[in-house]
Design a protein around this motif. Structure first.
Motif, short mmCIF file in Angstrom:
data_model
loop_
_atom_site.label_atom_id
_atom_site.label_comp_id
_atom_site.label_asym_id
_atom_site.label_seq_id
_atom_site.Cartn_x
_atom_site.Cartn_y
_atom_site.Cartn_z
N TYR A 273 12.80 8.49 -2.23
CA TYR A 273 13.60 9.13 -3.45
C TYR A 273 13.79 7.74 -4.38
N GLY A 274 14.26 6.65 -3.64
CA GLY A 274 14.55 5.30 -4.21
C GLY A 274 13.11 4.83 -5.04
N VAL A 275 12.00 5.06 -4.48
CA VAL A 275 10.88 4.39 -5.03
C VAL A 275 10.72 5.46 -6.17
N VAL A 276 10.64 6.87 -6.04
CA VAL A 276 10.64 7.72 -7.14
C VAL A 276 11.37 7.47 -8.45
N GLY A 277 12.79 6.91 -7.98
CA GLY A 277 13.56 6.54 -9.22
C GLY A 277 13.24 5.31 -9.83
N ARG A 278 12.77 4.45 -9.16
CA ARG A 278 12.05 3.14 -9.81
C ARG A 278 11.14 3.44 -10.46
N GLU A 279 10.12 4.25 -10.13
CA GLU A 279 8.85 4.65 -10.95
C GLU A 279 9.43 5.37 -12.22
N PHE B 21 0.86 -1.37 -0.01
CA PHE B 21 -0.12 0.00 -0.01
C PHE B 21 1.01 1.23 0.10
N GLU B 22 1.90 1.20 0.68
CA GLU B 22 2.92 2.20 0.87
C GLU B 22 3.53 2.66 -0.20
N LEU B 23 4.12 1.65 -1.10
CA LEU B 23 4.60 1.61 -2.34
C LEU B 23 3.71 2.03 -3.47
N GLY B 24 2.35 1.75 -3.39
CA GLY B 24 1.27 2.22 -4.23
C GLY B 24 1.15 3.65 -4.11
N LEU B 25 0.99 4.08 -3.00
CA LEU B 25 0.73 5.47 -2.50
C LEU B 25 1.75 6.46 -3.02
N ILE B 26 3.38 6.04 -3.02
CA ILE B 26 4.21 6.86 -3.57
C ILE B 26 4.27 6.75 -5.05
N GLY B 27 3.91 5.73 -5.77
CA GLY B 27 3.80 5.64 -7.10
C GLY B 27 2.50 6.41 -7.64
N THR B 28 1.54 6.41 -6.94
CA THR B 28 0.38 7.13 -7.36
C THR B 28 0.65 8.55 -7.40
N LEU B 29 1.19 9.22 -6.29
CA LEU B 29 1.59 10.42 -6.09
C LEU B 29 2.75 10.93 -7.30
N VAL B 30 3.32 10.08 -7.54
CA VAL B 30 4.43 10.51 -8.50
C VAL B 30 3.94 10.31 -10.02
N GLU C 237 8.70 15.35 1.19
CA GLU C 237 8.68 16.20 2.61
C GLU C 237 7.47 15.62 3.32
N VAL C 238 6.47 15.30 2.80
CA VAL C 238 5.07 14.76 3.08
C VAL C 238 5.00 13.58 3.48
N LEU C 239 5.83 12.69 2.85
CA LEU C 239 5.91 11.12 3.21
C LEU C 239 6.77 11.39 4.41
N SER C 240 7.84 12.12 4.32
CA SER C 240 8.82 12.18 5.58
C SER C 240 7.99 12.53 6.94
N ASN C 241 7.17 13.34 6.97
CA ASN C 241 6.48 13.89 7.96
C ASN C 241 5.24 12.51 8.44
N ASN C 242 5.28 11.83 7.40
CA ASN C 242 4.38 10.49 7.97
C ASN C 242 5.20 9.29 8.42
#
Length: 99
Positions: free
Chosen positions: A86-92, A42-51, A73-78
């Protein structure tokens, strides 16, 4: 609420305006706690969706880069580490957003 914000962007090339992600006045920046009870997928999907949303909406790479910074920044606050986000963003981006 629409997800589009028209902004003045001197880096967008020939045009002086571009499109960016809009956050409405009710946006709280609160997602599920990263290390909470949600499944890891779910967490991976959230990042992928936002990106994917940012990539589809932002009208220039500069605005996209800024949006990725806001997402991290928002994810870090959570509770998510910035390096993991950033790793997931790069993979996406490597695999193609939305695939």
């Amino acid at each position: 609420i629409l997800d589009l914000l028209v902004v003045e962007d001197s880096n967008s090339g020939a045009e002086d305006v571009s499109i960016a992600v809009c956050r409405g006045p009710t946006h709280s920046g609160v997602f599920t706690r990263f290390l909470g009870f949600s499944p890891f997928g779910f967490e991976l999907g959230l990042i992928g969706t936002l990106v994917g949303r940012a990539c589809g909406i932002c009208g220039s790479w500069g605005l996209f880069r800024d949006e990725v910074g806001k997402i991290v920044e928002v994810l870090s606050n959570n509770g998510c580490s910035g390096s993991f986000a950033y790793g997931v963003v790069g993979r996406e981006m490597t695999n193609g957003v939305g695939t």
